[in-house]
Scaffold this motif. Structure first.
Motif, PDB file in Angstrom:
ATOM      1  N   GLU A   1       0.949  -1.120   0.066  1.00  0.00           N
ATOM      2  CA  GLU A   1      -0.039  -0.083  -0.006  1.00  0.00           C
ATOM      3  C   GLU A   1       0.705   1.239  -0.059  1.00  0.00           C
ATOM      4  O   GLU A   1       0.547   2.406  -0.369  1.00  0.00           O
ATOM      5  N   SER A   2       2.156   1.035   0.282  1.00  0.00           N
ATOM      6  CA  SER A   2       3.086   2.241   0.651  1.00  0.00           C
ATOM      7  C   SER A   2       3.560   2.789  -0.885  1.00  0.00           C
ATOM      8  O   SER A   2       4.275   3.792  -1.101  1.00  0.00           O
ATOM      9  N   ILE A   3       3.380   1.669  -1.956  1.00  0.00           N
ATOM     10  CA  ILE A   3       3.910   1.937  -3.352  1.00  0.00           C
ATOM     11  C   ILE A   3       3.021   2.552  -4.011  1.00  0.00           C
ATOM     12  O   ILE A   3       1.773   2.598  -4.205  1.00  0.00           O
ATOM     13  N   PRO A   4       3.690   3.573  -5.016  1.00  0.00           N
ATOM     14  CA  PRO A   4       2.724   4.225  -5.733  1.00  0.00           C
ATOM     15  C   PRO A   4       2.179   3.631  -6.840  1.00  0.00           C
ATOM     16  O   PRO A   4       2.739   2.494  -7.270  1.00  0.00           O
ATOM     17  N   MET A   5       1.109   3.891  -7.253  1.00  0.00           N
ATOM     18  CA  MET A   5       0.213   3.207  -8.176  1.00  0.00           C
ATOM     19  C   MET A   5       0.718   2.746  -9.558  1.00  0.00           C
ATOM     20  O   MET A   5       0.758   1.966 -10.087  1.00  0.00           O
ATOM     21  N   LYS A   6       1.568   3.772  -9.853  1.00  0.00           N
ATOM     22  CA  LYS A   6       2.204   3.809 -11.423  1.00  0.00           C
ATOM     23  C   LYS A   6       3.438   2.854 -11.298  1.00  0.00           C
ATOM     24  O   LYS A   6       3.792   2.286 -12.533  1.00  0.00           O
ATOM     25  N   ASP A   7       3.787   2.401 -10.100  1.00  0.00           N
ATOM     26  CA  ASP A   7       5.187   1.238 -10.043  1.00  0.00           C
ATOM     27  C   ASP A   7       4.932   0.152 -10.744  1.00  0.00           C
ATOM     28  O   ASP A   7       3.721  -0.518 -10.682  1.00  0.00           O
TER      29      ASP A   7
ATOM     30  N   GLY B   1      -4.888  -7.721  -7.186  1.00  0.00           N
ATOM     31  CA  GLY B   1      -4.595  -7.765  -9.105  1.00  0.00           C
ATOM     32  C   GLY B   1      -3.099  -8.254  -9.324  1.00  0.00           C
ATOM     33  O   GLY B   1      -2.309  -7.587 -10.134  1.00  0.00           O
ATOM     34  N   LEU B   2      -2.671  -9.396  -8.616  1.00  0.00           N
ATOM     35  CA  LEU B   2      -1.435  -9.900  -8.907  1.00  0.00           C
ATOM     36  C   LEU B   2      -1.571 -11.241  -9.709  1.00  0.00           C
ATOM     37  O   LEU B   2      -2.552 -11.964  -9.585  1.00  0.00           O
ATOM     38  N   SER B   3      -0.537 -11.820 -10.348  1.00  0.00           N
ATOM     39  CA  SER B   3      -0.261 -12.872 -10.945  1.00  0.00           C
ATOM     40  C   SER B   3       0.769 -13.584 -10.776  1.00  0.00           C
ATOM     41  O   SER B   3       2.022 -13.015 -10.508  1.00  0.00           O
ATOM     42  N   ILE B   4       0.734 -14.977 -10.300  1.00  0.00           N
ATOM     43  CA  ILE B   4       1.617 -15.707 -10.027  1.00  0.00           C
ATOM     44  C   ILE B   4       2.216 -16.570 -11.351  1.00  0.00           C
ATOM     45  O   ILE B   4       1.591 -17.489 -11.907  1.00  0.00           O
ATOM     46  N   VAL B   5       3.330 -15.965 -11.879  1.00  0.00           N
ATOM     47  CA  VAL B   5       3.766 -16.217 -13.400  1.00  0.00           C
ATOM     48  C   VAL B   5       4.443 -17.483 -13.538  1.00  0.00           C
ATOM     49  O   VAL B   5       4.501 -17.867 -14.625  1.00  0.00           O
ATOM     50  N   ASN B   6       4.887 -18.277 -12.274  1.00  0.00           N
ATOM     51  CA  ASN B   6       5.595 -19.365 -12.564  1.00  0.00           C
ATOM     52  C   ASN B   6       4.491 -20.446 -13.088  1.00  0.00           C
ATOM     53  O   ASN B   6       4.879 -21.108 -13.897  1.00  0.00           O
TER      54      ASN B   6
ATOM     55  N   ILE C   1       7.095 -24.072  -4.496  1.00  0.00           N
ATOM     56  CA  ILE C   1       6.685 -22.959  -3.596  1.00  0.00           C
ATOM     57  C   ILE C   1       7.657 -21.577  -3.415  1.00  0.00           C
ATOM     58  O   ILE C   1       7.256 -20.644  -2.865  1.00  0.00           O
ATOM     59  N   ASP C   2       8.637 -21.585  -4.404  1.00  0.00           N
ATOM     60  CA  ASP C   2       9.448 -20.262  -4.703  1.00  0.00           C
ATOM     61  C   ASP C   2       8.457 -19.620  -5.833  1.00  0.00           C
ATOM     62  O   ASP C   2       8.615 -20.101  -6.924  1.00  0.00           O
ATOM     63  N   PHE C   3       8.132 -18.655  -5.847  1.00  0.00           N
ATOM     64  CA  PHE C   3       7.098 -17.786  -6.782  1.00  0.00           C
ATOM     65  C   PHE C   3       7.724 -16.544  -7.150  1.00  0.00           C
ATOM     66  O   PHE C   3       8.457 -15.912  -6.285  1.00  0.00           O
ATOM     67  N   VAL C   4       7.463 -16.105  -8.464  1.00  0.00           N
ATOM     68  CA  VAL C   4       7.469 -14.941  -8.984  1.00  0.00           C
ATOM     69  C   VAL C   4       6.149 -14.186  -9.288  1.00  0.00           C
ATOM     70  O   VAL C   4       5.352 -14.691 -10.093  1.00  0.00           O
ATOM     71  N   ILE C   5       5.616 -13.334  -8.492  1.00  0.00           N
ATOM     72  CA  ILE C   5       4.471 -12.645  -8.593  1.00  0.00           C
ATOM     73  C   ILE C   5       4.513 -11.185  -9.001  1.00  0.00           C
ATOM     74  O   ILE C   5       5.383 -10.433  -8.362  1.00  0.00           O
ATOM     75  N   VAL C   6       3.728 -10.742 -10.083  1.00  0.00           N
ATOM     76  CA  VAL C   6       3.874  -9.525 -10.790  1.00  0.00           C
ATOM     77  C   VAL C   6       2.420  -8.728 -10.595  1.00  0.00           C
ATOM     78  O   VAL C   6       1.368  -9.516 -10.600  1.00  0.00           O
ATOM     79  N   SER C   7       2.589  -7.704 -10.899  1.00  0.00           N
ATOM     80  CA  SER C   7       1.437  -6.752 -10.841  1.00  0.00           C
ATOM     81  C   SER C   7       0.758  -6.636 -12.447  1.00  0.00           C
ATOM     82  O   SER C   7       1.521  -7.236 -13.306  1.00  0.00           O
ATOM     83  N   GLN C   8      -0.538  -6.344 -12.499  1.00  0.00           N
ATOM     84  CA  GLN C   8      -1.151  -6.468 -13.915  1.00  0.00           C
ATOM     85  C   GLN C   8      -0.316  -5.713 -14.929  1.00  0.00           C
ATOM     86  O   GLN C   8      -0.168  -6.183 -16.078  1.00  0.00           O
ATOM     87  N   ASN C   9       0.153  -4.588 -14.567  1.00  0.00           N
ATOM     88  CA  ASN C   9       0.762  -3.666 -15.688  1.00  0.00           C
ATOM     89  C   ASN C   9       2.401  -4.303 -15.914  1.00  0.00           C
ATOM     90  O   ASN C   9       2.815  -3.708 -16.847  1.00  0.00           O
ATOM     91  N   LEU C  10       2.667  -5.311 -15.408  1.00  0.00           N
ATOM     92  CA  LEU C  10       3.874  -5.874 -15.606  1.00  0.00           C
ATOM     93  C   LEU C  10       3.869  -7.272 -16.304  1.00  0.00           C
ATOM     94  O   LEU C  10       5.001  -7.785 -16.710  1.00  0.00           O
ATOM     95  N   ARG C  11       2.618  -7.789 -16.205  1.00  0.00           N
ATOM     96  CA  ARG C  11       2.389  -9.257 -16.686  1.00  0.00           C
ATOM     97  C   ARG C  11       2.986  -9.474 -18.040  1.00  0.00           C
ATOM     98  O   ARG C  11       3.583 -10.504 -18.440  1.00  0.00           O
ATOM     99  N   ARG C  12       2.541  -8.750 -18.913  1.00  0.00           N
ATOM    100  CA  ARG C  12       2.910  -8.893 -20.515  1.00  0.00           C
ATOM    101  C   ARG C  12       4.349  -8.913 -20.550  1.00  0.00           C
ATOM    102  O   ARG C  12       4.883  -9.363 -21.511  1.00  0.00           O
ATOM    103  N   ALA C  13       5.034  -8.094 -19.765  1.00  0.00           N
ATOM    104  CA  ALA C  13       6.464  -8.282 -19.877  1.00  0.00           C
ATOM    105  C   ALA C  13       7.346  -9.377 -19.494  1.00  0.00           C
ATOM    106  O   ALA C  13       8.536  -9.543 -19.818  1.00  0.00           O
ATOM    107  N   VAL C  14       6.640 -10.411 -18.736  1.00  0.00           N
ATOM    108  CA  VAL C  14       7.176 -11.275 -18.351  1.00  0.00           C
ATOM    109  C   VAL C  14       7.271 -12.385 -19.454  1.00  0.00           C
ATOM    110  O   VAL C  14       6.208 -12.759 -20.090  1.00  0.00           O
TER     111      VAL C  14
END
Length: 592
Positions: free
Chosen positions: A126-132, A178-183, A209-222
């Motif tokens: 919650e402390s992270i700016p929305m655009k990050d 709004g997160l995606s577990i991209v593994n 059990i070791d995951f990489v989880i990304v926000s929606q604005n980063l998902r297409r970059a994976v």
């Protein structure tokens, strides 16, 4: 950009192995779980890699712990480092178009503590700016299943069906945030999918059990997430690598390591080396023309002779961040060989998972641990021996070690902010900013400068000539171990000269005294910013230290002694400050 995450079980004594693995797989950023490192802070490691770590309080038992390892090319663009506790930490880094926030986690494996852990992660998020762009890395100690229809957009179909209440907590958290577990979105063979394994017994175990989880604005970059099972660090977890197609600030081309050549001045501590050095300088002085010439030429001949004689006598060394260089006394050839054999045995077990290969790997692993422990013990014994027998450098060596152990190393930063607060990353912009800052600091418009009157000397008066005795006395008063100026002259260099060799320096001082012109090296200072407190990227948080030429200081000391002989008799007896043999302590005793 390649980003990895790895549960290393413990990072103690593994830093150098970790860097070698990160370089091997060309990682830009590596999130680390279960470091078991106490305290919070940053650590400058080998080859310019920077370790940002967050652990338990130093007074408690070492457990958990998270860290983020940054490639040297990325370490300067860090905007914020926020260690939260031993299980959560975040770092924000400037990209070309936006900001990437990485949150490294290490989840508890106890279900009762899992919700409290997710609450901490949510507060950090919650402390992270929305655009990050937001990227979660770490060991989440849970399964997420393969029900991609129910959890559409959160997980993909490439995981096992195992699922329990603790697993649903993570899925609910990701769906709400709004997160995606991209593994789970990329299909791979099992050997490139499962991140944890357990051998022994009648049946081997493995899980994701070791995951990489990304926000929606980063998902297409994976573009891919997979396991590098050949990476070995004496842990039961595999290295997980995520590939992102995003623009960074560092150049795509590979930058060669800087190779800086320096003279081994410490060799002059040996009596035979000093004698040989003085002899080399004396031979060069004997070839000098008797007639004095221009001061720049005089100084060039002297400086070149001293440097060539030192290079021939003391030899040279290569410093700076070089491939394979180790910044620790215990990392020797025997330790390196043992660790290499351990890694080779691990690769053999990966190829053929037989009990014999596993036993061979564990045997070599124990042997490597034993050799590291012995090497560390011998390193401390050598350190004690240096303190006991080398009285000349014992005090400096002692306090250097105390500072290193107390602070755990300090992160050196190159990037700075301009006057408007914007982060500068390009080297040219950084240098211009420092130049602007120190120019404003040392050339304040409010300061009044008085015109200096020209001092005319009677050149025919030989009684004013600078004598050999004056220069010799000034050299003896120099303190050893001081930093060199732009001419790279060290106190040890001048102290190793014999009375015959000192005639060369006396000749140069005499030319300066007669002509009133000093060599350009003597008038040039290297301003080094030393961090004091506050934000390291703010120029005002640093204090500038100017490194001047030692031969120039030598000449100034001769002049100062001459001035003192004239001024001292005119100073009142009550003046104790800045006078030789006196101090303010005398005034305190007088008042008492």
């Amino acid at each position: 950009m390649k980003i990895g995450t790895w549960n290393v079980t413990s990072l103690i004594g593994k830093q150098f192995e970790l860097i070698e693995e990160a370089k091997k797989y060309q990682l830009d950023i590596l999130g680390i779980s279960s470091t078991k490192r106490k305290g919070q802070g940053t650590l400058a490691l080998n080859n310019g890699w920077q370790l940002f770590y967050s652990g338990v309080d130093p007074s408690t038992h070492a457990q958990a712990g998270v860290a983020i390892l940054l490639n040297p090319l990325l370490a300067d663009a860090v905007l914020e480092w926020k260690p939260i506790n031993e299980r959560v930490a975040l770092i924000r880094r400037q990209l070309k178009a936006t900001i990437l926030t990485i949150i490294q986690v290490y989840a508890p494996n106890i279900e009762a503590d899992y919700m409290a852990f997710l609450d901490t992660v949510l507060i950090a998020m919650e402390s992270i700016p929305m655009k990050d762009f937001i990227l979660f890395l770490g060991d989440f100690n849970t399964h997420v299943g393969n029900d991609s229809q129910t959890w559409n957009g959160v997980i993909g179909p490439n995981d096992d069906q195992d699922l329990n209440n603790q697993d649903r907590c993570l899925l609910d958290f990701c769906a709400t945030s709004g997160l995606s577990i991209v593994n789970t979105f990329f299909q791979h063979k099992n050997i490139h999918k499962y991140t944890w394994y357990k051998t022994g017994g009648s049946m081997a175990q493995r899980s994701l059990i070791d995951f990489v989880i990304v926000s929606q604005n980063l998902r297409r970059a994976v573009t891919d997430v997979h396991v590098k099972r050949r990476a070995e660090l004496s842990t039961d977890h595999h290295l997980v690598v995520c590939i992102l197609e995003i623009s960074s600030n560092h150049p795509i081309r590979k930058i060669k390591s800087k190779k800086i050549i320096r003279i081994r001045w410490e060799a002059l501590a040996d009596e035979e080396a000093r004698r040989k050095f003085a002899k080399e300088v004396d031979q060069r002085y004997s070839q000098l023309p008797s007639k004095e010439t221009d001061i720049e030429l005089e100084w060039f001949l002297c400086r070149t002779a001293l440097m060539e004689a030192a290079a021939e006598t003391c030899r040279t060394k290569q410093i700076g961040f070089q491939h394979g260089q180790k910044k620790t006394a215990w990392w020797n050839e025997e330790v390196r060989k043992a660790i290499s054999e351990k890694k080779t045995a691990y690769c053999q077990w990966i190829q053929r998972q037989t009990p014999e290969n596993w036993q061979n790997y564990r045997q070599l692993q124990d042997n490597a641990k034993k050799l590291v422990a012995e090497a560390k013990s011998k390193s401390w014994e050598d350190f004690g021996h240096q303190l006991e027998y080398n009285h000349y450098a014992a005090n400096k060596l002692f306090w250097q070690t105390i500072r290193r152990l107390r602070k755990g190393g300090q992160k050196s930063t190159r990037s700075v902010k301009d006057s408007s607060g914007r982060l500068l990353i390009r080297e040219e912009d950084i240098l211009n900013r420092w130049k602007e800052y120190f120019a404003d600091l040392y050339n304040s418009p409010s300061e009044k400068h008085t015109k200096s009157s020209e001092l005319r000397l009677n050149e025919s008066d030989e009684s004013n000539d600078i004598s050999l005795a004056e220069v010799t006395t000034a050299i003896k008063s120099l303190k050893a171990g001081k930093a060199a100026g732009v001419d790279e002259m060290r106190p040890e260099t001048l102290k190793s000269l014999t009375s015959g060799d000192i005639r060369w320096l006396t000749r140069i001082c005499q030319v300066v005294w007669k002509t009133g012109k000093a060599p350009a090296d003597w008038q040039t200072g290297i301003v080094v910013p030393i961090f004091k407190k506050g934000d390291q990227k703010e120029c005002s948080s640093n204090r500038g230290i100017t490194l001047l030429s030692l031969p120039g200081k030598l000449f100034a000391r001769v002049i100062e002694r001459r001035c003192r002989e004239v001024v001292e008799p005119q100073i009142q007896e009550i003046q104790c400050g800045f006078r030789s043999g006196r101090g303010t302590m005398d005034q305190i005793f007088t008042l008492q």
